[in-house]
Design an enzyme around this catalytic site. Structure first.
Site, PDB file in Angstrom:
ATOM      1  N   PRO A 130       0.842  -1.197   0.000  1.00 14.34           N
ATOM      2  CA  PRO A 130       0.000   0.000   0.000  1.00 14.34           C
ATOM      3  C   PRO A 130       0.876   1.244   0.000  1.00 14.34           C
ATOM      4  CG  PRO A 130       0.115  -0.941   2.199  1.00 14.34           C
ATOM      5  CD  PRO A 130       0.837  -1.888   1.300  1.00 14.34           C
TER       6      PRO A 130
ATOM      7  N   SER B  50       7.448   4.828   9.271  1.00 12.51           N
ATOM      8  CA  SER B  50       7.577   3.837   8.213  1.00 12.51           C
ATOM      9  C   SER B  50       6.283   3.067   8.018  1.00 12.51           C
ATOM     10  CB  SER B  50       8.710   2.871   8.560  1.00 12.51           C
ATOM     11  OG  SER B  50       8.261   1.972   9.538  1.00 12.51           O
ATOM     12  N   LYS B  51       6.238   2.316   6.942  1.00  6.07           N
ATOM     13  CA  LYS B  51       5.080   1.476   6.665  1.00  6.07           C
ATOM     14  C   LYS B  51       4.828   0.541   7.825  1.00  6.07           C
ATOM     15  CE  LYS B  51       5.080   1.168   1.646  1.00  6.07           C
ATOM     16  NZ  LYS B  51       4.840   0.316   0.499  1.00  6.07           N
ATOM     17  N   ARG B  52       5.915   0.077   8.405  1.00  7.66           N
ATOM     18  CA  ARG B  52       5.796  -0.895   9.484  1.00  7.66           C
ATOM     19  C   ARG B  52       5.171  -0.312  10.744  1.00  7.66           C
ATOM     20  NH1 ARG B  52      10.173  -2.026   6.824  1.00  7.66           N
ATOM     21  NH2 ARG B  52      11.354  -0.536   8.031  1.00  7.66           N
TER      22      ARG B  52
END
Ligand code: GLU
Length: 512
Positions: free
Chosen positions: A17, A266-268
């Protein structure tokens, strides 16, 4: 700025995403393009097939659409440089890598992964800090610089897999101007001989990105700071290809940081920090892991655009609310900061609240109505007029339409519980008699306007020798169940005489 027509691109890789940092990059590109009557392109960089994630491209397209960032050329729209998906342009890149080999700026490398690993170990044993395939080590490896022409041909004919590597000059300074950071100077000693073309017949990001920017006549590369270390290689590529004249200007955007400023968002980070880091909900097709998005959390796209615009840019005035049109007018890369921008979750909510307040009651009612109907509310209370009125009363304190039900369910359902704290403190000796009187008086009041009910209530209190202020909160609890909420007499007017009398009656029975 050169006199070429402005063309910018957003060039995501469909590896998952789109992070809100990516949306901000797209937004800044779009604002810049529109400000300069230029074109905003969407190109998909999917040369790394190992990292391809199904659904990611559709997600990117939908996220941009939701934000109102209009793609004018590229994926989903078409244009003069089709195709815009790099995997579909695959056949085209080899010639550019070969051209670099011919010009002496790149070379074939036949090293196997075991040989590369052995080199790394050798260098580590020799205490080389960052072992790399570079101007020094390439002389010891199996490539077209160390092998004879015959040997190279033989290996190729035998079907030996090979890559094409950039031959980074040994001892040079690469200088380029970044619109946001000023002059950037990097010594080639710190660069490695990056692979440009892979053994699977695909270009790497670096080659495909530069070739496409050239072919698509991109004038400005506006992208995240994480690409700054790649920029010297890209500059060398433009030079080696002989495309320096049309090299785009670079602008590397600051990182988005976590709210505490500790590291990049971050994405995480997913939902761990209590706010979404994605524009839309996403379910990972491989792991099934769900991540929430701004859209589904009830954010308005205008609010998301506004808040993202301010993460790294400011207009230089105190104005904080900007429509897309206003952003286009005000935006400039000069006002983009070099420093990381901390994400502020409270500010994000504040933006949404501002846009919620800008909505008309009709718009809000349309958004709220599905919830009202879902809750099985009596049909007579789901008329648009009534729901609009409710919205006008509760919107002031809300950040999201999704909060409306909790804040105002009493407009649709009589309270079943009464705020304990208030009851314990205020439902005293005189109260039952007083509210019984209020009930009778209101039952005989024909003018049920807010102002008149208030006047009648106060008069009744005074006649009973009670200070109106001392029973006001109790009245609220009887009508709404809650100790606080929208303006009481406006609420009463909206509920209407029958309902208010019923609620008084009920409270008198329950509370005794
Ligand atoms: N494909 C790169 C990315 O995923 C694009 C970087 C660039 O804009 O050059 O972000």
């Amino acid at each position: 700025m050169s006199d070429r027509p402005v063309r910018v691109r957003f060039a995501p890789s469909p590896t998952g995403p789109l992070h809100i940092g990516g949306v901000r990059t797209a937004l800044y590109n779009y604002l810049f393009a529109k400000k300069h009557n230029g074109t905003f392109l969407l190109r998909v960089e999917d040369t790394d097939q190992n990292r391809f994630v199904p659904g990611a491209e559709e997600y990117i397209v939908e996220a941009l659409r939701w934000c109102g960032i209009q793609v004018e050329e590229g994926i989903g729209v078409g244009g003069p440089h089709e195709p815009y998906r790099q995997s579909e342009r695959k056949a085209m890149y080899r010639q550019y890598a070969e051209k670099l080999v011919e010009r002496g700026h790149a070379y074939y490398a036949f090293d196997t992964s075991e040989e590369l690993e052995a080199m790394r170990k050798r260098l580590e044993a020799a205490k080389v800090a960052a072992p790399q395939y570079n101007a020094v080590t390439r002389g010891t490896m199996k490539n077209s610089l160390t092998l004879s022409e015959d040997e190279v041909k033989k290996l190729m004919d035998s079907g030996m897999p090979y890559v094409i590597r950039m031959k980074i000059p040994r001892n040079e300074e690469v200088r380029f101007h970044d619109v946001i950071r000023g002059w950037v100077v990097v010594h080639t000693q710190s660069l490695d001989d990056k692979v440009l073309f892979k053994s699977d017949g695909m270009p790497t990001y670096h080659l495909a990105n530069v070739v496409d920017d050239y072919l698509m006549k991109i004038t400005h590369v506006i992208r995240g700071e994480e690409w700054l270390p790649s920029a010297p290689l890209h500059v060398l590529l433009y030079r080696s290809m002989g495309w320096e004249e049309v090299m785009p200007e670079f602008a590397h955007l600051p990182l988005l940081l976590r709210p505490d400023g500790n590291g990049k968002l971050s994405k995480r980070d997913g939902d761990r920090l209590g706010f979404p880091v994605f524009p839309l909900d996403w379910k990972d097709p491989a792991t099934g892991e769900q991540s929430s998005g701004y859209r589904e959390r009830g954010y308005f796209p205008e609010a998301v655009v506004n808040l993202l615009a301010f993460l790294g840019w400011n207009p230089g005035t105190t104005q904080e609310l900007f429509s897309m049109e206003e952003l286009i007018g005000a935006f400039s890369l000069d006002r983009v900061s070099k420093h990381g921008a901390k994400f502020d979750p409270d500010k994000a909510k504040w933006y949404n609240q501002q846009y919620l307040r800008k909505k008309t009651d009709t718009e809000l009612a349309a958004l709220f109505m599905p919830t009202v109907k879902d809750k099985g509310v009596h049909i007579s209370l789901t008329t648009e007029n009534y729901v609009e009125r409710v919205c006008s009363l509760i919107k002031e304190k809300a950040h999201f339409v999704s909060e409306f039900w909790d804040m105002g369910s009493f407009f649709f359902i009589a309270p079943e519980k009464y705020d304990e704290g208030v009851i314990v403190k205020k439902w005293k000796d005189g109260a039952p008699a007083f509210f019984a009187k209020v009930k009778d008086v209101l039952a005989n009041t024909t003018d049920f306007s807010s102002a008149n009910v208030e006047a009648v209530f106060k008069k009744t209190a005074e006649e009973s020798g009670i200070a109106p202020g001392s029973v006001m909160q109790l009245f609220r609890v009887i009508i709404t169940g809650l100790s606080a909420g929208p303006i009481l007499f406006d609420t009463i007017e909206a509920l209407g005489k029958d309902e208010v009398v019923k609620r008084l009656d009920r409270a008198l029975q329950i509370l005794k």
